[in-house]
Design an enzyme around this catalytic site. Sequence first.
Site, PDB file in Angstrom:
ATOM      1  CG  ASP A 162      -2.622  -3.872  -1.504  1.00 49.05           C
ATOM      2  OD1 ASP A 162      -2.460  -4.798  -2.309  1.00 49.05           O
ATOM      3  OD2 ASP A 162      -2.575  -4.023  -0.271  1.00 49.05           O
ATOM      4  NE  ARG A 205      -4.175  -8.099  -5.677  1.00 50.49           N
ATOM      5  CZ  ARG A 205      -3.477  -7.458  -4.716  1.00 50.49           C
ATOM      6  NH1 ARG A 205      -3.950  -6.382  -4.141  1.00 50.49           N
ATOM      7  NH2 ARG A 205      -2.295  -7.905  -4.361  1.00 50.49           N
ATOM      8  CB  ALA A 237     -17.119  -3.536   6.202  1.00 48.53           C
ATOM      9  CE  LYS A 274      -4.175  -1.617   2.282  1.00 49.44           C
ATOM     10  NZ  LYS A 274      -3.888  -3.020   1.996  1.00 49.44           N
ATOM     11  CB  VAL A 329     -10.347  -6.044  -5.859  1.00 46.41           C
ATOM     12  CG1 VAL A 329      -9.011  -6.752  -5.713  1.00 46.41           C
ATOM     13  CG2 VAL A 329     -10.128  -4.534  -5.892  1.00 46.41           C
ATOM     14  CE  LYS A 330     -17.914  -9.174  -6.205  1.00 49.04           C
ATOM     15  NZ  LYS A 330     -19.107  -9.756  -5.556  1.00 49.04           N
ATOM     16  N   GLY A 331     -13.581  -3.884  -4.678  1.00 49.33           N
ATOM     17  CA  GLY A 331     -13.332  -2.600  -4.007  1.00 49.33           C
ATOM     18  C   GLY A 331     -13.827  -2.670  -2.574  1.00 49.33           C
ATOM     19  CG  HIS A 339     -13.367 -14.389  -1.360  1.00 50.81           C
ATOM     20  ND1 HIS A 339     -13.221 -13.048  -1.108  1.00 50.81           N
ATOM     21  CD2 HIS A 339     -12.209 -14.972  -0.987  1.00 50.81           C
ATOM     22  CE1 HIS A 339     -12.039 -12.826  -0.579  1.00 50.81           C
ATOM     23  NE2 HIS A 339     -11.393 -13.968  -0.501  1.00 50.81           N
TER      24      HIS A 339
HETATM   25  P1  FAD Z   1     -18.264 -10.440  -2.123  1.00 47.24           P
HETATM   26  O1  FAD Z   1     -19.449  -9.872  -2.827  1.00 47.24           O
HETATM   27  O2  FAD Z   1     -17.836  -9.850  -0.811  1.00 47.24           O
HETATM   28  O3  FAD Z   1     -18.467 -11.973  -1.881  1.00 47.24           O
HETATM   29  C1  FAD Z   1     -18.956 -12.740  -2.961  1.00 47.24           C
HETATM   30  C2  FAD Z   1     -19.326 -14.110  -2.517  1.00 47.24           C
HETATM   31  O4  FAD Z   1     -18.143 -14.793  -2.089  1.00 47.24           O
HETATM   32  C3  FAD Z   1     -20.256 -14.184  -1.328  1.00 47.24           C
HETATM   33  O5  FAD Z   1     -21.576 -13.945  -1.699  1.00 47.24           O
HETATM   34  C4  FAD Z   1     -19.987 -15.585  -0.887  1.00 47.24           C
HETATM   35  O6  FAD Z   1     -20.646 -16.473  -1.734  1.00 47.24           O
HETATM   36  C5  FAD Z   1     -18.502 -15.695  -1.106  1.00 47.24           C
HETATM   37  N1  FAD Z   1     -17.782 -15.375   0.119  1.00 47.24           N
HETATM   38  C6  FAD Z   1     -17.225 -14.205   0.445  1.00 47.24           C
HETATM   39  N2  FAD Z   1     -16.621 -14.291   1.656  1.00 47.24           N
HETATM   40  C7  FAD Z   1     -16.826 -15.554   2.083  1.00 47.24           C
HETATM   41  C8  FAD Z   1     -16.495 -16.281   3.255  1.00 47.24           C
HETATM   42  N3  FAD Z   1     -15.830 -15.711   4.274  1.00 47.24           N
HETATM   43  N4  FAD Z   1     -16.886 -17.569   3.352  1.00 47.24           N
HETATM   44  C9  FAD Z   1     -17.588 -18.142   2.373  1.00 47.24           C
HETATM   45  N5  FAD Z   1     -17.942 -17.505   1.244  1.00 47.24           N
HETATM   46  C10 FAD Z   1     -17.580 -16.241   1.101  1.00 47.24           C
HETATM   47  N6  FAD Z   1      -9.797  -4.161  -2.193  1.00 47.24           N
HETATM   48  C11 FAD Z   1      -9.313  -2.932  -2.450  1.00 47.24           C
HETATM   49  O7  FAD Z   1     -10.060  -1.950  -2.395  1.00 47.24           O
HETATM   50  N7  FAD Z   1      -7.989  -2.753  -2.796  1.00 47.24           N
HETATM   51  C12 FAD Z   1      -7.131  -3.797  -2.925  1.00 47.24           C
HETATM   52  O8  FAD Z   1      -5.957  -3.591  -3.244  1.00 47.24           O
HETATM   53  C13 FAD Z   1      -7.621  -5.107  -2.658  1.00 47.24           C
HETATM   54  N8  FAD Z   1      -6.817  -6.190  -2.762  1.00 47.24           N
HETATM   55  C14 FAD Z   1      -7.374  -7.441  -2.644  1.00 47.24           C
HETATM   56  C15 FAD Z   1      -6.588  -8.570  -2.896  1.00 47.24           C
HETATM   57  C16 FAD Z   1      -7.160  -9.823  -2.916  1.00 47.24           C
HETATM   58  C17 FAD Z   1      -6.320 -11.016  -3.227  1.00 47.24           C
HETATM   59  C18 FAD Z   1      -8.553  -9.977  -2.648  1.00 47.24           C
HETATM   60  C19 FAD Z   1      -9.220 -11.324  -2.711  1.00 47.24           C
HETATM   61  C20 FAD Z   1      -9.328  -8.881  -2.346  1.00 47.24           C
HETATM   62  C21 FAD Z   1      -8.753  -7.609  -2.324  1.00 47.24           C
HETATM   63  N9  FAD Z   1      -9.515  -6.483  -2.039  1.00 47.24           N
HETATM   64  C22 FAD Z   1      -9.003  -5.242  -2.279  1.00 47.24           C
HETATM   65  C23 FAD Z   1     -10.863  -6.614  -1.406  1.00 47.24           C
HETATM   66  C24 FAD Z   1     -11.966  -6.598  -2.439  1.00 47.24           C
HETATM   67  O9  FAD Z   1     -12.112  -5.305  -2.966  1.00 47.24           O
HETATM   68  C25 FAD Z   1     -13.304  -7.041  -1.813  1.00 47.24           C
HETATM   69  O10 FAD Z   1     -13.657  -6.141  -0.807  1.00 47.24           O
HETATM   70  C26 FAD Z   1     -13.282  -8.428  -1.223  1.00 47.24           C
HETATM   71  O11 FAD Z   1     -12.545  -9.314  -2.021  1.00 47.24           O
HETATM   72  C27 FAD Z   1     -14.718  -8.989  -1.139  1.00 47.24           C
HETATM   73  O12 FAD Z   1     -15.266  -9.049  -2.424  1.00 47.24           O
HETATM   74  P2  FAD Z   1     -15.578 -10.411  -3.208  1.00 47.24           P
HETATM   75  O13 FAD Z   1     -15.141 -10.205  -4.610  1.00 47.24           O
HETATM   76  O14 FAD Z   1     -14.999 -11.572  -2.529  1.00 47.24           O
HETATM   77  O15 FAD Z   1     -17.139 -10.446  -3.249  1.00 47.24           O
END
Ligand code: FAD
Length: 305
Positions: A134, A182, A289, A100, A184-186, A225
């Site tokens: 990041d 990379r 969150a 970061k 990500v959703k954010g 995920h």
């Molecule tokens: P979500 O909508 O949160 O989850 C989608 C689905 O995944 C859920 O509905 C569920 O089915 C499954 N799921 C999620 N969590 C779990 C759990 N604990 N157990 C079981 N199932 C689950 N964000 C930034 O802003 N900047 C960054 O630099 C950054 N780097 C990242 C690096 C990595 C490798 C990852 C994975 C994430 C990063 N993020 C970063 C965070 C990202 O922006 C999201 O906030 C975070 O990944 C959650 O989003 P999601 O895509 O998993 O979807």
Amino acid sequence: MTMLGSLLLAGSRSPLARRAVSGFPLTRKVVDRFVAGESAADAVEAARRLTGSGLSVTIDHLGEEVRDSGAAVAAAKAYVSLLEALRPLGLGDRAEASVKLSAVGQALDPGLALENARQICATARECGSTVTLDMEDHTTVDATLGALRALREDFPETGVAIQAYLFRSEADCRDLAGSRVRLVKGAYAEPASVAHQRRADVDRAYVRCLRVLMAGSGYPMVATHDDRLMAIAESLAVSAGRGPDDYEFQMLYGIRADRQAALAAAGSRVRVYVPYGDDWYGYFMRRLAERPANVAFFLRALRGG
Ligand code: FAD
């Protein structure tokens, strides 16, 4: 984002909430689910364990928004020591670093942050590894992409995270279509003037960005995920003529470890984002969150359950 999620994200920036959450005696037990430990040795051990089971890692020395240049330099030194401690494992780019820029001084002095990042990139290069920047809140995106451009002049392998929820990100993906990106959703609380607010809109934007990255000549890192988005990524990769080594999935330490293992066993490249260090508060609150179930887990642990 739920009301609880918004409150937790607001709390992630509040010193009062930081003191309250950090003060709970059982908080550490819950933090350990998401953080590999406090020391570089803990991070190296996590890297050894995860890579031993067929995964790759990207390691984050926890910390953000440092307030003085001494702390910024110390953070860069922590990365250099970490990479040097990883070197004997001979993992090459199976163990990279996530940085970061706010942790290495971006808000204090962008020149200092760039110099610190350069040192980390140079050490990573010596270890046959690399760095991914990041992405933090939207006010920092231009500065981070500017630093990335400067770093890539000497270290073209440097990657960056792009947040699908920002309106600008599809265009940023086009600009970066030859790079390691990379997606990500954010994870930050962003205003409606700059970012999609509804989950379905974020997911649609994620797919638009994926299309651009998969069609480009760079290396997409699909960080989510979300099973639906992973399936879409796989089919877009096939349509773009990409094999399993031409992109990777990334997930966070402690989240869906079973899914990480299953994907790797099926032949996909999977990298786990491994945070370590004692400055875990902001990272931990963003994880709470994202998912109400994580808050329930936290509350159960606080009750001793
Ligand atoms: P979500 O909508 O949160 O989850 C989608 C689905 O995944 C859920 O509905 C569920 O089915 C499954 N799921 C999620 N969590 C779990 C759990 N604990 N157990 C079981 N199932 C689950 N964000 C930034 O802003 N900047 C960054 O630099 C950054 N780097 C990242 C690096 C990595 C490798 C990852 C994975 C994430 C990063 N993020 C970063 C965070 C990202 O922006 C999201 O906030 C975070 O990944 C959650 O989003 P999601 O895509 O998993 O979807």
